[in-house]
Design a protein around this motif. Structure first.
Motif, PDB file in Angstrom:
ATOM      1  N   ARG A  64       0.834  -1.202   0.000  1.00  0.00           N
ATOM      2  CA  ARG A  64       0.000   0.000   0.000  1.00  0.00           C
ATOM      3  C   ARG A  64       0.866   1.248   0.000  1.00  0.00           C
ATOM      4  O   ARG A  64       2.079   1.169   0.129  1.00  0.00           O
ATOM      5  N   GLY A  65       0.180   2.427  -0.090  1.00  0.00           N
ATOM      6  CA  GLY A  65       0.908   3.689  -0.128  1.00  0.00           C
ATOM      7  C   GLY A  65       1.266   4.007  -1.569  1.00  0.00           C
ATOM      8  O   GLY A  65       1.705   3.123  -2.328  1.00  0.00           O
ATOM      9  N   ALA A  66       1.081   5.267  -1.956  1.00  0.00           N
ATOM     10  CA  ALA A  66       1.147   5.621  -3.375  1.00  0.00           C
ATOM     11  C   ALA A  66       2.443   5.203  -4.087  1.00  0.00           C
ATOM     12  O   ALA A  66       2.386   4.495  -5.102  1.00  0.00           O
ATOM     13  N   HIS A 172      -0.006  11.649   9.657  1.00  0.00           N
ATOM     14  CA  HIS A 172      -1.222  10.844   9.493  1.00  0.00           C
ATOM     15  C   HIS A 172      -0.905   9.703   8.534  1.00  0.00           C
ATOM     16  O   HIS A 172      -0.150   9.872   7.588  1.00  0.00           O
ATOM     17  N   CYS A 173      -1.494   8.556   8.780  1.00  0.00           N
ATOM     18  CA  CYS A 173      -1.288   7.371   7.948  1.00  0.00           C
ATOM     19  C   CYS A 173       0.168   6.923   8.047  1.00  0.00           C
ATOM     20  O   CYS A 173       0.843   7.198   9.042  1.00  0.00           O
ATOM     21  N   ASN A 174       0.654   6.223   7.049  1.00  0.00           N
ATOM     22  CA  ASN A 174       2.036   5.749   7.061  1.00  0.00           C
ATOM     23  C   ASN A 174       2.716   6.150   5.765  1.00  0.00           C
ATOM     24  O   ASN A 174       2.192   5.894   4.679  1.00  0.00           O
ATOM     25  N   THR A 175       3.857   6.794   5.894  1.00  0.00           N
ATOM     26  CA  THR A 175       4.527   7.350   4.714  1.00  0.00           C
ATOM     27  C   THR A 175       6.035   7.073   4.738  1.00  0.00           C
ATOM     28  O   THR A 175       6.813   7.837   4.199  1.00  0.00           O
ATOM     29  N   GLY A 176       6.425   5.980   5.362  1.00  0.00           N
ATOM     30  CA  GLY A 176       7.856   5.692   5.511  1.00  0.00           C
ATOM     31  C   GLY A 176       8.365   4.668   4.505  1.00  0.00           C
ATOM     32  O   GLY A 176       7.865   4.562   3.374  1.00  0.00           O
ATOM     33  N   GLY A 184      10.713   6.854   2.147  1.00  0.00           N
ATOM     34  CA  GLY A 184       9.358   7.371   2.143  1.00  0.00           C
ATOM     35  C   GLY A 184       9.272   8.844   1.821  1.00  0.00           C
ATOM     36  O   GLY A 184      10.200   9.433   1.244  1.00  0.00           O
ATOM     37  N   THR A 185       8.156   9.438   2.231  1.00  0.00           N
ATOM     38  CA  THR A 185       7.882  10.833   1.885  1.00  0.00           C
ATOM     39  C   THR A 185       7.868  11.678   3.166  1.00  0.00           C
ATOM     40  O   THR A 185       8.907  12.065   3.657  1.00  0.00           O
ATOM     41  N   ALA A 186       6.681  11.918   3.732  1.00  0.00           N
ATOM     42  CA  ALA A 186       6.591  12.746   4.937  1.00  0.00           C
ATOM     43  C   ALA A 186       7.425  12.146   6.075  1.00  0.00           C
ATOM     44  O   ALA A 186       8.134  12.856   6.793  1.00  0.00           O
TER      45      ALA A 186
HETATM   46  C1  LIG Z   1       3.840   8.228   0.643  1.00  0.00           C
HETATM   47  S1  LIG Z   1       2.449   7.512   1.070  1.00  0.00           S
HETATM   48  C2  LIG Z   1       1.199   8.698   0.766  1.00  0.00           C
HETATM   49  C3  LIG Z   1      -0.109   8.071   0.811  1.00  0.00           C
HETATM   50  O1  LIG Z   1      -0.143   6.997  -0.079  1.00  0.00           O
HETATM   51  C4  LIG Z   1      -0.474   7.632   2.230  1.00  0.00           C
HETATM   52  O2  LIG Z   1      -0.510   8.748   3.065  1.00  0.00           O
HETATM   53  C5  LIG Z   1      -1.815   6.992   2.162  1.00  0.00           C
HETATM   54  O3  LIG Z   1      -2.818   7.660   2.179  1.00  0.00           O
HETATM   55  C6  LIG Z   1      -1.845   5.529   1.990  1.00  0.00           C
HETATM   56  O4  LIG Z   1      -3.138   5.025   1.984  1.00  0.00           O
HETATM   57  P1  LIG Z   1      -3.361   3.453   1.965  1.00  0.00           P
HETATM   58  O5  LIG Z   1      -4.851   3.300   1.910  1.00  0.00           O
HETATM   59  O6  LIG Z   1      -2.760   2.928   3.209  1.00  0.00           O
HETATM   60  O7  LIG Z   1      -2.686   2.935   0.717  1.00  0.00           O
END
Ligand SMILES: CSC[C@@H](O)[C@@H](O)C(=O)COP(=O)(O)O
Length: 384
Positions: A64-66, A172-176, A184-186
């Protein structure tokens, strides 16, 4: 509140997370993923031998994660090609596995274009598959490099917007590293602050309903010995009111041409809170997450997920370590038949975003023109 202070001496770095890798055992190529549905209870690898298995992993958020979805999509095309499956069918399946993160479709198309070009030039199936794999690897490398640059640009911006000592960052969420070929990003920005002794505290939103913050960001923060504190999403307001937040750092799943940012549901309320409390709201995302073909926030398709994720606690690996149930078979918390509203993302308008940080630098204020200019300059850098 669960509280965790720095436990490791500065400079002691954990090994890189095995988030996603390509392997070629004698039985044929596979894509190996760290199954994120099972974290933090267990580090279990998920071995995908075909595209339907990968699509399933994407849909249950095992991967998951963009940025990582972009890589998974590209390697998925390579997997189909290398195993002799119908590549066009794989492209169609992967592209529509989840709708909001622009990286998934663009990663799939990047590898598919390399494959098709090779075929058009008369390459055999093995050679065309190798081209798709090379394209996936190229994206992987670029994403890792982008992480390093975003961390540097983000840290510089943080110093500029919040001068002085230690930063208290809310995320917020996971961005590592779990969402990226790199760190990662944030989260990579927060990590850079930690490494340079500038992180006072990382406030981690639990991120209902699938708890990417509570399960994954805390896991990553603990590995790095960062000072972090977990809070429920609805506790953020009182944290701002108490003056405990210096900056919000989040990632993005799609940034529209006007600078609107789609990210994990709960990001927009944080942006509103940040504006009210005069706290910078900073989005950190690679340029691959900018989608100039989507004109504005209203045009972004927001994934709607099963209400069951809300009416049940649906992360059994946390509740029952060793369970094979996977996401979606949790413990009911609402009466049977309760309807639930469960968008996976929300959209923050550009006027609430203080800055967007990319690998090519930051823009602030966030406008469509500034974003278009940044993308155009980055194309020049890439071409020259
Ligand atoms: C660098 S990750 C940025 C986003 O992808 C993250 O914040 C997010 O919203 C991920 O959502 P997810 O539903 O867990 O795939």
């Amino acid at each position: 509140m669960a509280d965790q202070d720095a436990q490791f001496p500065a400079g002691a770095e954990p090994p890189a997370l095995p988030t996603l890798r390509w392997e070629e055992p004698p039985e044929g190529p596979v894509l190996v993923l760290l199954d994120q549905t099972r974290l933090p209870a267990e580090e279990v690898e998920l071995v995908c031998t075909d595209v339907p298995a990968l699509v399933q992993a994407i849909q249950v958020l095992a991967v998951r994660g963009a940025p990582l979805l972009g890589l998974a999509g590209a390697y998925g095309v390579a997997l189909a090609a290398a195993r002799g499956y119908d590549v066009e069918e794989a492209v169609a399946l992967l592209e529509r596995a989840r709708p909001t993160a622009v990286n998934l479709g663009s990663g799939v198309r990047h590898a598919a274009a390399a494959y098709r070009e090779a075929v058009a030039k008369g390459a055999g199936s093995e050679q065309a598959a190798a081209s798709a794999l090379a394209a996936a690897r190229e994206l992987h490398r670029a994403d890792a490099e982008a992480s390093v640059r975003m961390a540097a640009h983000g840290l510089a911006l943080l110093q500029e917007l919040v001068p002085g000592g230690g930063h208290r960052i809310l995320t917020h969420c996971n961005t590592g590293a779990l969402v990226s070929g790199g760190e990662g990003t944030a989260f990579a920005v927060a990590l850079a602050a930690h490494r340079t002794g500038r992180l006072r505290r990382l406030w981690v939103d639990e991120t209902r309903p699938l708890l990417q913050g509570a399960r994954l960001t805390t896991y990553e923060a603990a590995r790095h010995g960062m000072a972090y504190t977990l809070l429920t999403d609805n506790a953020a307001g009182s944290l701002f009111a108490a003056g405990e937040v210096d900056a919000v750092l989040i990632g993005a799943d799609r940034i529209a041409a006007d600078g609107s940012v789609a990210n994990k549901v709960g990001s927009y309320p944080l942006a509103v809170l940040a504006k009210y409390h005069h706290v910078p709201f900073i989005v950190v995302a690679p340029l691959s997450t900018v989608d100039l073909a989507t004109p504005d926030g209203a045009s972004i398709e927001v994934e709607q997920r099963s209400g069951q994720e809300v009416t049940e606690f649906t992360v059994p690996s946390v509740l029952v370590a060793g369970s094979d149930a996977g996401i979606g078979a949790g413990m009911p918390v609402a009466p049977l038949g309760t309807q639930a509203y469960n968008p996976a993302f929300d959209v923050t308008p550009p006027e609430l975003v203080t800055a967007i940080v990319t690998e090519q630098g930051a823009i602030s204020p966030v406008t469509g023109a500034a974003l278009a200019d940044l993308c155009a300059r980055s194309r020049q850098v890439t071409i020259s």
